[in-house]
Design a protein around this motif. Structure first.
Motif, PDB file in Angstrom:
ATOM      1  N   ARG A   1      25.348 -16.954 -32.992  1.00 43.34           N
ATOM      2  CA  ARG A   1      26.423 -16.055 -33.455  1.00 43.34           C
ATOM      3  C   ARG A   1      26.349 -14.866 -32.804  1.00 43.34           C
ATOM      4  O   ARG A   1      25.274 -14.274 -32.741  1.00 43.34           O
ATOM      5  CB  ARG A   1      26.696 -16.060 -34.878  1.00 43.34           C
ATOM      6  N   VAL A   2      27.299 -13.885 -32.731  1.00 37.59           N
ATOM      7  CA  VAL A   2      27.454 -12.436 -32.057  1.00 37.59           C
ATOM      8  C   VAL A   2      28.004 -11.700 -33.280  1.00 37.59           C
ATOM      9  O   VAL A   2      28.948 -12.009 -33.904  1.00 37.59           O
ATOM     10  CB  VAL A   2      28.356 -12.198 -30.743  1.00 37.59           C
ATOM     11  N   LEU A   3      27.323 -10.710 -33.801  1.00 37.92           N
ATOM     12  CA  LEU A   3      27.531  -9.633 -34.800  1.00 37.92           C
ATOM     13  C   LEU A   3      27.844  -8.321 -33.858  1.00 37.92           C
ATOM     14  O   LEU A   3      26.831  -8.165 -33.198  1.00 37.92           O
ATOM     15  CB  LEU A   3      26.626  -9.549 -35.721  1.00 37.92           C
ATOM     16  N   VAL A   4      29.045  -7.956 -33.567  1.00 43.02           N
ATOM     17  CA  VAL A   4      29.211  -6.742 -32.973  1.00 43.02           C
ATOM     18  C   VAL A   4      28.630  -5.406 -33.753  1.00 43.02           C
ATOM     19  O   VAL A   4      29.152  -5.351 -34.974  1.00 43.02           O
ATOM     20  CB  VAL A   4      30.662  -6.700 -32.267  1.00 43.02           C
ATOM     21  N   LEU A   5      28.023  -4.378 -33.020  1.00 46.29           N
ATOM     22  CA  LEU A   5      27.793  -3.416 -33.816  1.00 46.29           C
ATOM     23  C   LEU A   5      28.552  -2.085 -33.123  1.00 46.29           C
ATOM     24  O   LEU A   5      28.865  -1.938 -32.029  1.00 46.29           O
ATOM     25  CB  LEU A   5      26.425  -2.766 -33.506  1.00 46.29           C
TER      26      LEU A   5
ATOM     27  N   VAL B   1      27.065 -13.817 -41.005  1.00 46.21           N
ATOM     28  CA  VAL B   1      27.432 -14.388 -39.833  1.00 46.21           C
ATOM     29  C   VAL B   1      26.637 -15.809 -39.488  1.00 46.21           C
ATOM     30  O   VAL B   1      27.210 -16.690 -38.987  1.00 46.21           O
ATOM     31  CB  VAL B   1      27.069 -13.388 -38.491  1.00 46.21           C
ATOM     32  N   ALA B   2      25.240 -15.620 -39.960  1.00 51.19           N
ATOM     33  CA  ALA B   2      24.550 -16.763 -39.647  1.00 51.19           C
ATOM     34  C   ALA B   2      24.960 -18.149 -40.515  1.00 51.19           C
ATOM     35  O   ALA B   2      25.046 -19.064 -40.026  1.00 51.19           O
ATOM     36  CB  ALA B   2      23.089 -16.383 -39.957  1.00 51.19           C
ATOM     37  N   ARG B   3      25.763 -17.785 -41.786  1.00 51.04           N
ATOM     38  CA  ARG B   3      25.782 -18.874 -42.674  1.00 51.04           C
ATOM     39  C   ARG B   3      27.325 -19.270 -42.107  1.00 51.04           C
ATOM     40  O   ARG B   3      27.682 -20.464 -42.217  1.00 51.04           O
ATOM     41  CB  ARG B   3      26.188 -18.408 -44.084  1.00 51.04           C
ATOM     42  N   GLY B   4      28.268 -18.385 -41.759  1.00 51.62           N
ATOM     43  CA  GLY B   4      29.550 -18.946 -41.426  1.00 51.62           C
ATOM     44  C   GLY B   4      30.616 -19.184 -42.541  1.00 51.62           C
ATOM     45  O   GLY B   4      31.346 -19.491 -42.199  1.00 51.62           O
ATOM     46  N   THR B   5      30.368 -18.835 -43.890  1.00 49.45           N
ATOM     47  CA  THR B   5      30.920 -19.252 -44.871  1.00 49.45           C
ATOM     48  C   THR B   5      31.962 -18.205 -45.399  1.00 49.45           C
ATOM     49  O   THR B   5      32.779 -18.513 -46.389  1.00 49.45           O
ATOM     50  CB  THR B   5      30.002 -19.536 -46.142  1.00 49.45           C
TER      51      THR B   5
ATOM     52  N   LEU C   1      24.181  -4.124 -43.526  1.00 50.50           N
ATOM     53  CA  LEU C   1      24.073  -4.751 -42.196  1.00 50.50           C
ATOM     54  C   LEU C   1      23.218  -6.134 -42.236  1.00 50.50           C
ATOM     55  O   LEU C   1      23.615  -6.956 -41.440  1.00 50.50           O
ATOM     56  CB  LEU C   1      23.186  -3.663 -41.574  1.00 50.50           C
ATOM     57  N   VAL C   2      22.362  -6.095 -43.067  1.00 52.20           N
ATOM     58  CA  VAL C   2      21.417  -7.245 -43.345  1.00 52.20           C
ATOM     59  C   VAL C   2      22.244  -8.186 -43.717  1.00 52.20           C
ATOM     60  O   VAL C   2      22.364  -9.548 -43.656  1.00 52.20           O
ATOM     61  CB  VAL C   2      20.150  -6.970 -44.126  1.00 52.20           C
ATOM     62  N   GLY C   3      23.223  -8.231 -44.917  1.00 52.64           N
ATOM     63  CA  GLY C   3      24.216  -8.881 -45.616  1.00 52.64           C
ATOM     64  C   GLY C   3      25.125  -9.639 -44.487  1.00 52.64           C
ATOM     65  O   GLY C   3      25.358 -10.606 -44.244  1.00 52.64           O
ATOM     66  N   ALA C   4      25.514  -8.517 -43.665  1.00 53.89           N
ATOM     67  CA  ALA C   4      26.448  -8.867 -42.350  1.00 53.89           C
ATOM     68  C   ALA C   4      25.805 -10.114 -41.750  1.00 53.89           C
ATOM     69  O   ALA C   4      26.393 -11.092 -41.195  1.00 53.89           O
ATOM     70  CB  ALA C   4      26.909  -7.621 -41.610  1.00 53.89           C
ATOM     71  N   ILE C   5      24.611  -9.802 -41.223  1.00 47.15           N
ATOM     72  CA  ILE C   5      23.799 -10.720 -40.529  1.00 47.15           C
ATOM     73  C   ILE C   5      23.615 -11.988 -41.019  1.00 47.15           C
ATOM     74  O   ILE C   5      24.037 -13.202 -40.613  1.00 47.15           O
ATOM     75  CB  ILE C   5      22.301 -10.143 -40.073  1.00 47.15           C
ATOM     76  N   ARG C   6      23.317 -12.133 -42.244  1.00 48.91           N
ATOM     77  CA  ARG C   6      23.256 -13.260 -43.022  1.00 48.91           C
ATOM     78  C   ARG C   6      24.736 -14.200 -43.109  1.00 48.91           C
ATOM     79  O   ARG C   6      24.910 -15.272 -42.854  1.00 48.91           O
ATOM     80  CB  ARG C   6      22.723 -13.005 -44.605  1.00 48.91           C
TER      81      ARG C   6
ATOM     82  N   GLY D   1      31.995 -11.557 -35.785  1.00 50.37           N
ATOM     83  CA  GLY D   1      32.289 -10.390 -36.546  1.00 50.37           C
ATOM     84  C   GLY D   1      31.578  -9.197 -36.214  1.00 50.37           C
ATOM     85  O   GLY D   1      31.201  -8.977 -35.165  1.00 50.37           O
ATOM     86  N   PHE D   2      32.022  -7.959 -37.073  1.00 47.58           N
ATOM     87  CA  PHE D   2      31.214  -6.796 -36.437  1.00 47.58           C
ATOM     88  C   PHE D   2      30.760  -6.062 -37.819  1.00 47.58           C
ATOM     89  O   PHE D   2      31.037  -6.425 -38.979  1.00 47.58           O
ATOM     90  CB  PHE D   2      32.311  -5.902 -35.768  1.00 47.58           C
ATOM     91  N   ALA D   3      29.886  -5.156 -37.515  1.00 50.07           N
ATOM     92  CA  ALA D   3      29.419  -4.549 -38.655  1.00 50.07           C
ATOM     93  C   ALA D   3      29.356  -2.781 -38.065  1.00 50.07           C
ATOM     94  O   ALA D   3      29.203  -2.559 -36.948  1.00 50.07           O
ATOM     95  CB  ALA D   3      27.937  -4.655 -38.891  1.00 50.07           C
TER      96      ALA D   3
END
Lengths: 466, 216
Positions: free
Chosen positions: B80-84, B121-125, B114-119, B103-105
């Motif tokens: 998954r890609v999280l854009v900064l 994105v990883a979960r996708g829920t 930031l850590v929340g956003a990564i989680r 998504g983006f952060a």
């Protein structure tokens, strides 16, 4: 319809004024009937006239919103026509006087007056006729007397304005003629013809017809003015294109500025923020994790450098904004030219940088695009000096050599060697400049001089340049 | 629970080193690699098989948009890609979402977000930064339809679910809202994604706006 309604009560008082003066003895004239606007005695002979007046009034109310403005415009056109005629005579006179030398000044004066009058005409047409006429090109904003004069004479605006004033003279003449003939016919009908009960009705009808016709023709002339005015007083196509180009350029400049801010200050602050956050974490004891004082120290160093760079960039952007928003130009983001260099350097001198400007060769006809790029080179070069070397003696040079323009910024070695490490994000401006120089068919070299100073040199071709 | 494998992509080494320290201090995250350009990111991603790529947008030698598109083309599910991003309203940001970022952060957000956003994105829920994301998509997505249009292939229930997904609700919240079980919501969301050909919620929201199903 609100305007039409508002006009309605004014119709009787305004419209038959001519008739009142001449036909007052006839108490029951159509004008008066309309004027009273009350129940008309059911005299059969006047029945038709009342119907006619009512219909006329309906016509006036329905079709003539804004007629008052047009009437005023028609009246104003008489003295104005005379004024413009005088102006024309003045122009002819001054053209003749050119032979004696002083005429040139007179011609310029007349042209300048023409432009002012055109502006007045624009306002008049906007106010009275409700025609939307965009303002013409402004000559006054140009710098330098020679440029202003050249603009004054060569602007299409000036000559179109002159054409308009000529048209106004003709229209005023036509209006005068119409009014004179109308009045003459009215007077003739009123006084020169034998009135008796048999002829009264047809004569009254003729007089009414005369008034209506006269007003109709005058109105037609005013409407003609209203339709011609935007063409001669409005913006010329070339002006519209120029305005469009200018706004496009302004937009591009704005975008470039936004991008600059994003790339430099935004980036530097972000990096600093992340370094600070990381440093705090490495200094916060959590469980078994060892403290990393080394990382924290390094991070603080980076933050220091980044913040310094960001401030320098902020300074640079603000300089751009101030230089371009100096109030001389209507466009706050208009592309700077070589003329603006002195202002730029004055600002840097205020900031403590001893910098001299040398301009060599005729640079007046250097294309605007190249001028802007040259300006940017000097801007980038000098701010880089401030950023990396402090305040050493600096020379900015712009040399026109036939078909090339050489722009150079070089500085003496700094008094004390500051931290030579370029901050992250530093040098981006130079890279952008190199891109732009290459795109314009030029070259950029940036190197340390043997003595320890720095030399930025950009060569730009003038032929076939943007 | 195994740690999430992260790849950091940014052309500024200071950003990378800062992020690395911040993220490594979380027990459930591990940084498996970093890269200074999009092209390097593709190579490192192939070697390290990260779960989430933290991607800068503007970089020399292949920007984040192209790199994201390439990563998605290789494998639509991983990583998954999280854009900064530095700024919220950025045309590049929308284009990177369009290219397939989940998504983006904001780079300036505090470490926990930031850590929340990564989680997330990883979960996708659910969506990351639901309000910002929706606003960004709504203002940039070129709506092909004029007015509110139905997506005919969706059942009524699925349409409801999509609307709530676009509203930024998580599966759990949608379950509460629609009086359904979480499992049912999950099924509906999967079905919606499948029907819209979207790989995750963000892509589904983009599709919802572009089709005119969602407006404003």
């Amino acid at each position: 319809m609100r305007r039409a309604r508002a006009d309605h009560p004014a119709v009787p008082t305004g419209f038959p004024r001519v008739g009142e003066a001449d036909g007052a003895p006839e108490g029951e004239s159509p004008g008066a009937t309309v004027g009273q606007d009350r129940a008309v005695p059911p005299t059969s002979s006047l029945h038709w006239a009342t119907g006619f007046a009512a219909r006329l009034r309906a016509l006036l109310v329905a079709a003539r919103p804004g007629w008052r403005g047009r009437a005023l415009y028609a009246l104003a056109s008489l003295p104005l026509g005379a004024l413009f005629l005088a102006l024309y005579l003045g122009l002819i006179g001054s053209v003749v006087a050119v032979v004696y030398g002083v005429g040139v000044l007179l011609v310029l004066l007349v042209l300048a007056v023409t432009r002012s009058l055109a502006e007045m005409e624009r306002r008049l047409a906007r106010r009275l006729l409700g025609v939307d006429i965009p303002a013409g090109e402004r000559v006054r904003d140009r710098r330098g007397v020679a440029r202003r004069l050249r603009r004054l004479v060569f602007a299409a605006d000036t000559w179109r304005a002159l054409g308009w004033l000529g048209a106004r003279v003709l229209l005023a003449l036509a209006t005068t003629t119409t009014l004179v003939f109308g009045l003459a016919a009215f007077v003739a009908l009123g006084w020169e013809v034998e009135w008796n009960p048999l002829t009264a009705l047809p004569l009254l009808a003729l007089m009414a017809l005369d008034v209506v016709l006269t007003l109709a023709v005058v109105d037609l002339l005013v409407r003609l003015s209203a339709s011609v005015a935007p063409r001669l007083l409005g913006t010329a196509p070339e002006q519209r294109i120029a305005a469009l180009q200018q706004s496009t350029r302004r937009l591009a400049d704005r975008n470039r500025l936004a991008r600059d801010l994003h790339d430099t200050i935004g980036h530097a602050l972000t990096a600093s923020l992340l370094q600070a956050t990381a440093a705090r974490r490495t200094l916060t004891p959590v469980g078994e994790r060892p403290l990393q004082a080394d990382f924290a120290r390094q991070a603080l160093g980076h933050i220091e450098t980044n913040t310094r760079t960001a401030l320098a960039e902020l300074d640079r952007v603000l300089t751009v904004l101030r230089a371009e928003d100096g109030g001389r130009d209507p466009a706050p983001f208009a592309a700077p030219s070589l003329d603006d260099l002195e202002d730029l350097l004055a600002g840097l001198r205020d900031g403590g940088l001893p910098v001299a400007l040398v301009v060599d060769g005729d640079v007046d006809d250097v294309p605007a695009g190249v001028q802007e790029l040259a300006y940017r080179v000097v801007q980038e070069g000098t701010t880089n000096v401030l950023r990396h070397a402090g305040t050493p003696l600096t020379v900015a040079q712009v040399v026109r050599n036939g078909d090339t323009l050489v722009v150079r910024v070089c500085n003496e070695p700094p008094a004390s060697q500051p931290d030579g490490r370029p901050g992250p994000g530093g040098g981006r401006g130079l890279a952008g400049l190199r891109e732009r120089a290459t795109a314009a068919g030029g070259t950029l070299t940036a190197e340390r001089t043997p003595s320890g100073g720095f030399d930025l040199c950009v060569t730009l071709p003038l032929s076939g340049a943007a | 629970m195994t740690a999430l494998r992260l790849l950091l992509v940014d052309d500024d080494v200071l950003v990378r080193s800062g992020l690395r320290v911040i993220l490594e201090s979380e027990p459930d995250l591990t940084v498996v690699g970093d890269a200074g350009s999009g092209r390097e990111a593709l190579a490192v991603a192939a070697d390290t098989d990260p779960d989430v790529v933290l991607m800068d947008v503007r970089m020399p030698d292949m920007d984040g948009i192209a790199a994201t598109a390439e990563l998605v083309a290789r494998d639509p599910q991983r990583p998954r890609v999280l854009v900064l991003t530095t700024f919220e309203d950025d045309d590049y940001l929308f284009r990177s979402l369009q290219a397939g970022a989940s998504g983006f952060a904001l780079e300036r957000s505090d470490p926990d977000s930031l850590v929340g956003a990564i989680r997330v994105v990883a979960r996708g829920t659910s969506l990351v930064l639901p309000d910002l994301t929706r606003r960004l998509i709504a203002s940039h997505a070129p709506s092909r339809a004029r007015g509110p249009a139905a997506l005919p292939e969706l059942t009524g229930r699925e349409a409801d679910v999509l609307r709530l997904v676009a509203g930024g609700l998580s599966n759990a919240e949608i379950a509460t809202e629609l009086f359904l079980s979480r499992e049912t919501v999950k099924t509906h969301v999967s079905s919606v994604l499948l029907k819209l050909g979207a790989r995750d919620r963000t892509q589904a929201v983009i599709a919802a706006y572009e089709s005119g199903f969602m407006t404003g």
